[in-house]
Write a protein that holds these residues in place. Structure first.
Motif, PDB file in Angstrom:
ATOM      1  N   LEU A 101       0.931  -1.884  -0.431  1.00 44.02           N
ATOM      2  CA  LEU A 101       0.057  -0.026  -0.383  1.00 44.02           C
ATOM      3  C   LEU A 101       0.708   1.436   0.314  1.00 44.02           C
ATOM      4  CD1 LEU A 101      -3.008  -0.994   2.544  1.00 44.02           C
ATOM      5  CD2 LEU A 101      -3.141  -0.791  -0.021  1.00 44.02           C
ATOM      6  N   TYR A 102       1.780   1.271   0.673  1.00 40.48           N
ATOM      7  CA  TYR A 102       2.380   2.676   0.640  1.00 40.48           C
ATOM      8  C   TYR A 102       3.520   2.987  -0.556  1.00 40.48           C
ATOM      9  CZ  TYR A 102       6.853   4.734   1.580  1.00 40.48           C
ATOM     10  OH  TYR A 102       7.884   5.949   2.064  1.00 40.48           O
ATOM     11  N   TYR A 103       2.956   1.940  -1.093  1.00 39.44           N
ATOM     12  CA  TYR A 103       3.925   1.724  -2.764  1.00 39.44           C
ATOM     13  C   TYR A 103       3.013   2.443  -4.243  1.00 39.44           C
ATOM     14  CZ  TYR A 103       8.996   1.185  -1.421  1.00 39.44           C
ATOM     15  OH  TYR A 103      10.348   0.435  -0.646  1.00 39.44           O
ATOM     16  N   VAL A 104       1.979   1.524  -3.842  1.00 36.89           N
ATOM     17  CA  VAL A 104       0.540   1.648  -4.776  1.00 36.89           C
ATOM     18  C   VAL A 104      -0.373   2.976  -4.522  1.00 36.89           C
ATOM     19  CG1 VAL A 104      -1.371   0.406  -5.408  1.00 36.89           C
ATOM     20  CG2 VAL A 104       0.793  -0.633  -5.030  1.00 36.89           C
ATOM     21  N   THR A 105      -0.293   3.216  -3.281  1.00 32.95           N
ATOM     22  CA  THR A 105      -1.468   4.392  -3.285  1.00 32.95           C
ATOM     23  C   THR A 105      -1.117   5.464  -3.891  1.00 32.95           C
ATOM     24  OG1 THR A 105      -0.834   4.642  -0.785  1.00 32.95           O
ATOM     25  CG2 THR A 105      -2.875   3.601  -1.199  1.00 32.95           C
ATOM     26  N   PRO A 106       0.025   5.892  -3.235  1.00 35.51           N
ATOM     27  CA  PRO A 106       0.559   7.824  -3.900  1.00 35.51           C
ATOM     28  C   PRO A 106      -0.209   7.272  -5.627  1.00 35.51           C
ATOM     29  CG  PRO A 106       2.102   6.495  -2.871  1.00 35.51           C
ATOM     30  CD  PRO A 106       1.423   5.500  -2.414  1.00 35.51           C
ATOM     31  N   ILE A 107       0.633   6.053  -6.562  1.00 36.11           N
ATOM     32  CA  ILE A 107       0.193   6.347  -7.980  1.00 36.11           C
ATOM     33  C   ILE A 107      -1.391   6.396  -8.422  1.00 36.11           C
ATOM     34  CG2 ILE A 107       0.902   4.110  -8.582  1.00 36.11           C
ATOM     35  CD1 ILE A 107       2.050   7.530 -10.153  1.00 36.11           C
ATOM     36  N   SER A 108      -1.879   5.314  -7.232  1.00 37.92           N
ATOM     37  CA  SER A 108      -2.950   5.504  -7.513  1.00 37.92           C
ATOM     38  C   SER A 108      -4.146   6.980  -7.569  1.00 37.92           C
ATOM     39  CB  SER A 108      -3.852   4.699  -6.684  1.00 37.92           C
ATOM     40  OG  SER A 108      -3.414   3.585  -6.631  1.00 37.92           O
ATOM     41  N   ALA A 109      -3.865   7.462  -6.076  1.00 39.79           N
ATOM     42  CA  ALA A 109      -4.478   8.950  -6.441  1.00 39.79           C
ATOM     43  C   ALA A 109      -3.791   9.898  -7.835  1.00 39.79           C
ATOM     44  CB  ALA A 109      -3.676   9.290  -5.064  1.00 39.79           C
ATOM     45  N   ALA A 110      -2.583   9.325  -8.248  1.00 43.95           N
ATOM     46  CA  ALA A 110      -2.201  10.318  -9.011  1.00 43.95           C
ATOM     47  C   ALA A 110      -3.139   9.879  -9.985  1.00 43.95           C
ATOM     48  CB  ALA A 110      -0.472  10.392  -9.328  1.00 43.95           C
TER      49      ALA A 110
END
Length: 267
Positions: A246-255
């Protein structure tokens, strides 16, 4: 040596074996019996469930039921919360709302890692190439799931969309079999057939049926299934844990969701 001497020696040996072995002081009156010693290792059955001394697996089963119940309740609660914000509060920007949700999740993961000292075990392998090949597709598919899923609500009823979402595990299993990540058993195939039958019955009884809405819904489910497969690869092949993923996936998903929100909602 006569036979009498041999018999006498054998009797001495037998009588000596029956004598108690001297024990060191403070060690008790007798040696512990190997048959009643407590086990120092867990008992695991063929399915991987940890058993207790009586051979019961109820604690493990109870834990699984708790997680399944929490997962089953979180979906409807999230839908009702989003509906309240979009309808009653008057914030008519569903993609922006999804962006805020993902941003909050990303912030929570950042706090857990950097303020509570959670170690990122795979930070050495997460370079630009790894991020583009493994993390970036998960974010794009997650954004596709959200955007297409929101679009399906414009043409279909909420009840139909929720019932049709039960078809997502079927697609996920199909992709996992295609990529060689799973081999379904007869029980799993039977469950999949039941899900397909229930989804077909739900679709047949839908009054406000729309091909465009169903197309958006199926596309959202395909994105969701592929996202789950990619996530499974990251968790299983590279041994990532949940928080690290989640630490790596959620920021790019939000972008990605923010990009779609700017294109669709901001103008």
């Amino acid at each position: 040596m006569t036979m009498a001497d041999i018999e006498e020696g054998g009797n001495k040996i037998l009588h000596g074996a029956n004598k108690s072995i001297p024990l060191p002081p403070g060690s008790g009156n007798s040696l512990p019996s190997p048959g009643i010693q407590k086990r120092k290792y867990p008992i695991v059955d063929k399915k991987g469930n940890i058993m207790n001394e009586s051979g019961s697996a109820f604690p493990k089963l109870g834990e699984k039921l708790f997680y399944l119940t929490a997962f089953a309740l979180s979906g409807p609660l999230l839908i009702m919360s989003n509906k309240n914000v979009l309808s009653n509060v008057g914030f008519a920007f569903p993609l922006s709302l999804s962006f805020l949700t993902l941003t909050f999740s990303s912030a929570v993961c950042w706090i857990v890692v950097h303020m509570f000292g959670l170690e990122l075990k795979h930070k050495n392998i997460v370079d630009r190439k790894f991020y583009v090949r493994n993390i970036l597709p998960i974010g794009a598919l997650s954004a596709g799931t959200i955007v297409l899923g929101m679009a399906s609500y414009l043409y279909l009823t909420v009840s139909f969309v929720q019932m049709a979402k039960a078809f997502t595990p079927v697609m996920t299993l199909g992709f996992m079999v295609s990529f060689g990540l799973s081999r379904p058993t007869r029980d799993i195939i039977a469950c999949v057939l039941v899900i397909c039958l229930g989804t077909a019955i739900a679709g047949y009884g839908e009054l406000n049926f729309s091909l465009l809405g169903v197309g958006c819904l199926l596309s959202a489910q395909i994105c969701e299934a592929l996202k789950l497969v990619y996530t499974q690869v990251v968790l299983k092949s590279f041994k990532f844990d949940i928080v690290e993923t989640l630490y790596y996936v959620t920021p790019i998903s939000a972008a990605w969701v923010l990009l779609f929100a700017i294109i669709i909602e901001f103008p």
